[in-house]
Scaffold this motif. Structure first.
Motif, mmCIF file in Angstrom:
data_model
loop_
_atom_site.group_PDB
_atom_site.id
_atom_site.type_symbol
_atom_site.label_atom_id
_atom_site.label_comp_id
_atom_site.label_asym_id
_atom_site.label_seq_id
_atom_site.Cartn_x
_atom_site.Cartn_y
_atom_site.Cartn_z
ATOM 1 N N LYS A 281 0.827 -1.209 0.000
ATOM 2 C CA LYS A 281 0.000 0.000 0.000
ATOM 3 C C LYS A 281 0.861 1.258 0.000
ATOM 4 O O LYS A 281 1.805 1.385 0.795
ATOM 5 C CB LYS A 281 -0.900 0.023 1.240
ATOM 6 C CG LYS A 281 -2.019 -1.001 1.233
ATOM 7 C CD LYS A 281 -3.155 -0.619 0.301
ATOM 8 C CE LYS A 281 -4.342 -1.558 0.461
ATOM 9 N NZ LYS A 281 -5.436 -1.252 -0.483
ATOM 10 N N GLY A 282 0.552 2.174 -0.886
ATOM 11 C CA GLY A 282 1.181 3.478 -0.882
ATOM 12 C C GLY A 282 2.687 3.413 -0.833
ATOM 13 O O GLY A 282 3.319 2.657 -1.588
ATOM 14 N N ASP A 283 3.296 4.180 0.104
ATOM 15 C CA ASP A 283 4.752 4.220 0.215
ATOM 16 C C ASP A 283 5.255 3.398 1.396
ATOM 17 O O ASP A 283 6.354 3.621 1.894
ATOM 18 C CB ASP A 283 5.233 5.668 0.347
ATOM 19 C CG ASP A 283 4.791 6.327 1.655
ATOM 20 O OD1 ASP A 283 3.899 5.766 2.336
ATOM 21 O OD2 ASP A 283 5.345 7.393 2.002
ATOM 22 N N SER A 284 4.455 2.425 1.844
ATOM 23 C CA SER A 284 4.802 1.691 3.062
ATOM 24 C C SER A 284 6.126 0.941 2.942
ATOM 25 O O SER A 284 6.936 0.946 3.881
ATOM 26 C CB SER A 284 3.676 0.717 3.439
ATOM 27 O OG SER A 284 3.340 -0.120 2.348
ATOM 28 N N LEU A 285 6.377 0.288 1.815
ATOM 29 C CA LEU A 285 7.644 -0.428 1.664
ATOM 30 C C LEU A 285 8.810 0.554 1.580
ATOM 31 O O LEU A 285 9.873 0.315 2.158
ATOM 32 C CB LEU A 285 7.614 -1.327 0.428
ATOM 33 C CG LEU A 285 8.895 -2.140 0.199
ATOM 34 C CD1 LEU A 285 9.195 -3.062 1.376
ATOM 35 C CD2 LEU A 285 8.804 -2.959 -1.094
ATOM 36 N N GLN A 286 8.624 1.670 0.887
ATOM 37 C CA GLN A 286 9.701 2.656 0.793
ATOM 38 C C GLN A 286 10.051 3.209 2.173
ATOM 39 O O GLN A 286 11.232 3.399 2.504
ATOM 40 C CB GLN A 286 9.308 3.793 -0.147
ATOM 41 C CG GLN A 286 10.431 4.797 -0.399
ATOM 42 C CD GLN A 286 11.605 4.170 -1.130
ATOM 43 O OE1 GLN A 286 11.479 3.708 -2.252
ATOM 44 N NE2 GLN A 286 12.772 4.144 -0.474
ATOM 45 N N ARG A 287 9.034 3.466 3.009
ATOM 46 C CA ARG A 287 9.307 3.960 4.356
ATOM 47 C C ARG A 287 10.159 2.968 5.136
ATOM 48 O O ARG A 287 11.089 3.358 5.850
ATOM 49 C CB ARG A 287 7.993 4.213 5.112
ATOM 50 C CG ARG A 287 7.123 5.305 4.532
ATOM 51 C CD ARG A 287 6.076 5.793 5.543
ATOM 52 N NE ARG A 287 5.375 4.716 6.233
ATOM 53 C CZ ARG A 287 4.232 4.177 5.804
ATOM 54 N NH1 ARG A 287 3.673 4.599 4.667
ATOM 55 N NH2 ARG A 287 3.646 3.222 6.489
ATOM 56 N N ALA A 288 9.848 1.694 4.982
ATOM 57 C CA ALA A 288 10.627 0.670 5.685
ATOM 58 C C ALA A 288 12.052 0.609 5.161
ATOM 59 O O ALA A 288 13.009 0.484 5.937
ATOM 60 C CB ALA A 288 9.948 -0.692 5.546
ATOM 61 N N MET A 289 12.215 0.705 3.848
ATOM 62 C CA MET A 289 13.552 0.610 3.267
ATOM 63 C C MET A 289 14.404 1.841 3.565
ATOM 64 O O MET A 289 15.626 1.800 3.452
ATOM 65 C CB MET A 289 13.455 0.405 1.753
ATOM 66 C CG MET A 289 12.872 -0.942 1.340
ATOM 67 S SD MET A 289 13.860 -2.379 1.854
ATOM 68 C CE MET A 289 12.986 -2.914 3.362
ATOM 69 N N ASN A 290 13.776 2.956 3.975
ATOM 70 C CA ASN A 290 14.534 4.145 4.344
ATOM 71 C C ASN A 290 15.153 4.036 5.729
ATOM 72 O O ASN A 290 16.007 4.834 6.098
ATOM 73 C CB ASN A 290 13.630 5.383 4.306
ATOM 74 C CG ASN A 290 13.249 5.771 2.890
ATOM 75 O OD1 ASN A 290 13.877 5.352 1.927
ATOM 76 N ND2 ASN A 290 12.203 6.567 2.764
ATOM 77 N N LYS A 291 14.725 3.041 6.505
ATOM 78 C CA LYS A 291 15.263 2.831 7.848
ATOM 79 C C LYS A 291 16.582 2.076 7.758
ATOM 80 O O LYS A 291 16.792 1.280 6.845
ATOM 81 C CB LYS A 291 14.269 2.038 8.700
ATOM 82 C CG LYS A 291 12.915 2.699 8.873
ATOM 83 C CD LYS A 291 12.991 3.886 9.808
ATOM 84 C CE LYS A 291 11.614 4.476 10.083
ATOM 85 N NZ LYS A 291 11.644 5.571 11.053
ATOM 86 N N SER A 292 17.457 2.311 8.723
ATOM 87 C CA SER A 292 18.766 1.671 8.690
ATOM 88 C C SER A 292 19.019 0.724 9.848
ATOM 89 O O SER A 292 20.022 0.027 9.862
ATOM 90 C CB SER A 292 19.876 2.731 8.667
ATOM 91 O OG SER A 292 19.827 3.514 9.843
ATOM 92 N N GLU A 293 18.139 0.684 10.845
ATOM 93 C CA GLU A 293 18.361 -0.199 11.978
ATOM 94 C C GLU A 293 17.058 -0.879 12.360
ATOM 95 O O GLU A 293 16.433 -0.530 13.361
ATOM 96 C CB GLU A 293 18.948 0.571 13.163
ATOM 97 C CG GLU A 293 20.318 1.164 12.881
ATOM 98 C CD GLU A 293 20.944 1.790 14.121
ATOM 99 O OE1 GLU A 293 20.589 1.362 15.234
ATOM 100 O OE2 GLU A 293 21.784 2.682 13.967
#
Length: 335
Positions: A281-293
């Motif tokens: 949905k939406g940018d949910s995967l991108q938000r997760a991939m922007n995290k580093s830890e």
């Protein structure tokens, strides 16, 4: 590829990516990537994910689905592989091998698969050098091929491997082909997809050439930089499936050849393959991939659902044929 338990043991404190379970959604003869519109498709598949799954799937799958069998509640993607069958050594009949839970999944997960979206590998935080671009609506791809029929060709499919499980945590060595002896804990399969995209095509005629794999030896190891032809780094997607072959071990005569076959009548393990259709949905995967830890926790931005809710997600039987029990031939096959 080293086993997951070894990979995690060697990992540095910083781990980036997602690992979660998806219960089984359906088992039937449909393949909207390779055979869109065909009902039935050539062979049986084991499918997990969102309830938009159908013989024909185009556009934004995540916008149409209303539920998912995955723990990550915003993931309405579909993931599927061929189905494993046991061929009786005496009478030649076939029985579908059930799928059981992998280790360390959320309580209540029913069969299904373990899904990974890793940013680089298990031990390197490389987001500054290789920013991750999430898949786009309408994106799809496959890995492996049912027509692979030699050991050399199978070795070329990096990250498509088998383990003969001693237990769910003791996997033993990886193999390119089916195990040649009964496995106390079942047969473990892994499907590791390429992570470099051409930046233009959501699909390609062979469902693979729009992607490129820079990993040459080990599916969970460091991924070298993407080439100019496929410059966009995407998440490294991996499936893990545990096939409960233990109920058939007593029917495997000592010294006899491997009795397990894929649903496309692949008597060797070389033709193992998998399909993916993006549907977050939406940018949910991108938000997760922007995290580093983050790793198991949804990367701080994705809502989880309890598996009792996920297990209520279903799709109808659209083919109407028997795929389980003792069958005199594989569905869609006459041999």
């Amino acid at each position: 590829m080293k086993s997951l338990s070894v990979a995690l043991a060697l990992a540095a404190p910083v781990q980036a990516g997602l690992r979660f379970g998806c219960s089984s959604l359906t088992i039937q003869r449909l393949d909207p990537v390779v055979e869109p519109g065909n009902n039935p498709s050539a062979h049986v598949h084991h499918i997990v994910g969102g309830n938009a799954f159908n013989a024909t799937m185009t556009g934004d799958v995540g916008a149409r689905a209303t539920c998912t069998t995955c723990e990550m509640s915003e993931d309405f993607s579909n993931y599927w592989t061929a189905v494993l069958y046991f061929k009786h050594p005496t009478n030649g009949s076939y029985h579908r091998v059930p799928v059981i839970n992998n280790a360390a999944l959320a309580p209540g997960t029913k069969g299904g698969m373990t899904i990974y979206y890793t940013q680089h590998d298990f031990s390197t935080d490389d987001l500054k050098n290789q920013p991750i671009t999430a898949f786009k609506p309408g994106f799809r791809m496959t890995v492996g091929s049912p027509t692979t029929d030699t050991l050399d060709k199978a070795k070329g499919h990096i990250g498509l491997r088998y383990n003969c499980l001693q237990t769910t945590l003791n996997r033993g060595p990886e193999m390119v082909d089916f195990p040649n002896r009964p496995c106390p804990g079942g047969i473990f399969t892994v499907h590791h997809f390429p992570a470099c995209w051409d930046g233009k095509n959501l699909d390609s005629p062979d469902h693979q050439s729009h992607m490129y794999n820079t990993i040459k030896y080990d599916g969970f190891m460091n991924a070298p930089p993407c080439p100019a032809s496929h410059p966009v780094r995407m998440p490294q997607l991996t499936y893990e499936t545990v096939w409960d072959t233990t109920k058939f071990n007593s029917m495997w005569p000592s010294g006899a050849p491997n009795p397990f076959v894929w649903s496309f009548h692949g008597t060797s393990g070389y033709g193992t393959h998998a399909d993916y259709m993006f549907g977050w949905k939406g940018d949910s995967l991108q938000r997760a991939m922007n995290k580093s830890e983050c790793f198991y926790d949804g990367c701080g931005s994705i809502t989880k659902q309890v598996m009792s809710t996920a297990n209520k997600c279903t799709v109808p039987d659209m083919v109407g044929e028997e795929t389980d029990g003792w069958l005199d031939h594989l569905p869609g096959m006459q041999a």
